[in-house]
Design a protein around this motif. Structure first.
Motif, PDB file in Angstrom:
ATOM      1  N   PHE A 258      16.914 -20.036 -20.980  1.00  0.00           N
ATOM      2  CA  PHE A 258      15.496 -20.293 -20.717  1.00  0.00           C
ATOM      3  C   PHE A 258      15.189 -20.454 -19.230  1.00  0.00           C
ATOM      4  CE2 PHE A 258      12.174 -23.451 -19.882  1.00  0.00           C
ATOM      5  CZ  PHE A 258      11.077 -22.780 -20.382  1.00  0.00           C
ATOM      6  N   HIS A 259      15.918 -21.334 -18.544  1.00  0.00           N
ATOM      7  CA  HIS A 259      15.593 -21.621 -17.144  1.00  0.00           C
ATOM      8  C   HIS A 259      15.798 -20.390 -16.249  1.00  0.00           C
ATOM      9  CE1 HIS A 259      14.853 -25.844 -17.783  1.00  0.00           C
ATOM     10  NE2 HIS A 259      16.022 -25.983 -18.387  1.00  0.00           N
ATOM     11  N   VAL A 260      16.835 -19.621 -16.534  1.00  0.00           N
ATOM     12  CA  VAL A 260      17.104 -18.426 -15.718  1.00  0.00           C
ATOM     13  C   VAL A 260      16.032 -17.369 -15.970  1.00  0.00           C
ATOM     14  CG1 VAL A 260      18.731 -16.552 -15.294  1.00  0.00           C
ATOM     15  CG2 VAL A 260      19.565 -18.889 -15.607  1.00  0.00           C
ATOM     16  N   ALA A 261      15.675 -17.160 -17.243  1.00  0.00           N
ATOM     17  CA  ALA A 261      14.635 -16.178 -17.549  1.00  0.00           C
ATOM     18  C   ALA A 261      13.305 -16.573 -16.915  1.00  0.00           C
ATOM     19  CB  ALA A 261      14.483 -16.036 -19.066  1.00  0.00           C
ATOM     20  N   ALA A 262      12.971 -17.877 -16.966  1.00  0.00           N
ATOM     21  CA  ALA A 262      11.727 -18.342 -16.358  1.00  0.00           C
ATOM     22  C   ALA A 262      11.750 -18.146 -14.846  1.00  0.00           C
ATOM     23  CB  ALA A 262      11.509 -19.818 -16.697  1.00  0.00           C
ATOM     24  N   ALA A 263      12.913 -18.398 -14.213  1.00  0.00           N
ATOM     25  CA  ALA A 263      13.025 -18.215 -12.766  1.00  0.00           C
ATOM     26  C   ALA A 263      12.903 -16.739 -12.389  1.00  0.00           C
ATOM     27  CB  ALA A 263      14.359 -18.771 -12.271  1.00  0.00           C
ATOM     28  N   LEU A 264      13.453 -15.853 -13.206  1.00  0.00           N
ATOM     29  CA  LEU A 264      13.314 -14.412 -12.949  1.00  0.00           C
ATOM     30  C   LEU A 264      11.858 -13.970 -13.098  1.00  0.00           C
ATOM     31  CD1 LEU A 264      16.523 -13.082 -14.709  1.00  0.00           C
ATOM     32  CD2 LEU A 264      15.937 -12.754 -12.291  1.00  0.00           C
ATOM     33  N   ALA A 265      11.142 -14.552 -14.068  1.00  0.00           N
ATOM     34  CA  ALA A 265       9.724 -14.220 -14.231  1.00  0.00           C
ATOM     35  C   ALA A 265       8.926 -14.663 -13.015  1.00  0.00           C
ATOM     36  CB  ALA A 265       9.181 -14.881 -15.499  1.00  0.00           C
ATOM     37  N   GLN A 266       9.248 -15.847 -12.473  1.00  0.00           N
ATOM     38  CA  GLN A 266       8.569 -16.306 -11.265  1.00  0.00           C
ATOM     39  C   GLN A 266       8.904 -15.423 -10.072  1.00  0.00           C
ATOM     40  OE1 GLN A 266       6.316 -18.802 -10.792  1.00  0.00           O
ATOM     41  NE2 GLN A 266       6.263 -19.068 -13.013  1.00  0.00           N
ATOM     42  N   LEU A 267      10.175 -15.044  -9.948  1.00  0.00           N
ATOM     43  CA  LEU A 267      10.577 -14.181  -8.837  1.00  0.00           C
ATOM     44  C   LEU A 267       9.894 -12.826  -8.930  1.00  0.00           C
ATOM     45  CD1 LEU A 267      12.377 -13.620  -6.372  1.00  0.00           C
ATOM     46  CD2 LEU A 267      14.165 -12.877  -7.981  1.00  0.00           C
ATOM     47  N   ARG A 268       9.717 -12.336 -10.142  1.00  0.00           N
ATOM     48  CA  ARG A 268       9.082 -11.018 -10.328  1.00  0.00           C
ATOM     49  C   ARG A 268       7.673 -10.986  -9.758  1.00  0.00           C
ATOM     50  NH1 ARG A 268       6.763  -7.368  -9.987  1.00  0.00           N
ATOM     51  NH2 ARG A 268       6.444  -5.550 -11.330  1.00  0.00           N
ATOM     52  N   ARG A 269       7.026 -12.128  -9.633  1.00  0.00           N
ATOM     53  CA  ARG A 269       5.694 -12.171  -9.031  1.00  0.00           C
ATOM     54  C   ARG A 269       5.746 -11.997  -7.518  1.00  0.00           C
ATOM     55  NH1 ARG A 269       2.898 -17.325 -12.224  1.00  0.00           N
ATOM     56  NH2 ARG A 269       3.128 -16.480 -14.360  1.00  0.00           N
TER      57      ARG A 269
END
Length: 244
Positions: free
Chosen positions: A61-72
């Motif tokens: 969860f935390h890694v996927a959420a961080a990747l989603a934030q980075l994608r912005r």
């Protein structure tokens, strides 16, 4: 064009790697825009990953959420590895990443690039080759999706994980695997003269080779082994280690 300065990381094996590897990876994602203008995760981000239609692994969860934030902030590309290519459309649809279960093609600046994790290309074990073929079959994914996630993860830990484990983790076996992988890369360059950058992983051994015509072969090494990553542009490449 994905970017002009590509940050490359692979083989984190989060979920079984020590907890500091996950903490460091989250810190690394926050700083990726300092190192380049795009990120490639070239397989085996997790030691095991499977996305059901309505469920994703809790440890991710935390890694996927961080990747989603980075994608912005910057483009993100993800290639599946032999431990985690069963993402369905999660990475593309929910994260917004450029996603390839086995390989991706893009440009770094003006250079054509190919990213491939590398499993199944030079494996010498019959069991590994057979398992790759079985797991790649669409029917295998459909059947696995019918399992309750808790049951599925117990099955992976007790049965699949030992078989998915790489034989080339140390010493002469790892060296031989890395040598076979580079030989495969040389043949791929010969078959595709327009290819300028070939990015691989899987052997857990960092490698950087310059070939005629300013072409480059790069393996960043394993993240869990000293927080390794790499940065590549159309005219240069560098192996690095992250300091949290």
């Amino acid at each position: 064009v994905i970017g002009t300065t590509l940050v490359v990381v692979a083989d984190a094996h989060l979920g079984t790697a020590p907890s500091d590897a996950t903490d460091a990876f989250l810190a690394f994602l926050e700083r990726v825009p300092e190192f380049g203008d795009a990120l490639l995760v070239n397989g085996d981000l997790f030691d095991f990953w499977f996305c059901w239609r309505h469920v994703m692994p809790r440890h991710a969860f935390h890694v996927a959420a961080a990747l989603a934030q980075l994608r912005r902030r910057v483009p993100v590309a993800i290639v599946g590895g032999n431990h985690d290519r069963w993402g369905d459309d999660f990475w593309a649809h929910d994260i917004g990443a450029l996603w390839g279960p086995r390989e991706l093609r893009f440009q770094v600046g003006r250079r054509a690039a190919l990213a491939v994790h590398g499993d199944g290309l030079t494996d010498t074990r019959r069991l590994s080759r057979a398992l790759n073929r079985v797991l790649a079959a669409p029917v295998s994914t459909k059947l696995f999706r019918q399992l309750h996630p808790d049951t599925a993860f117990r099955l992976v830990q007790r049965v699949l994980d030992p078989m998915l484990g790489d034989e080339e983790r140390s010493g002469a076996l790892l060296t031989a695997s890395a040598r076979r992988q580079f030989a495969w890369a040389e043949a791929r360059f010969a078959a595709e003269p327009e290819l300028g950058i070939l990015l691989m992983a899987h052997t857990h051994r960092p490698a950087l080779h310059e070939l005629p015509g300013e072409r480059r072969y790069l393996n960043p090494g394993a993240w869990f082994d000293g927080f390794r990553y790499a940065v590549v542009t159309e005219s240069s490449a560098e192996l690095r280690q992250f300091v949290p």
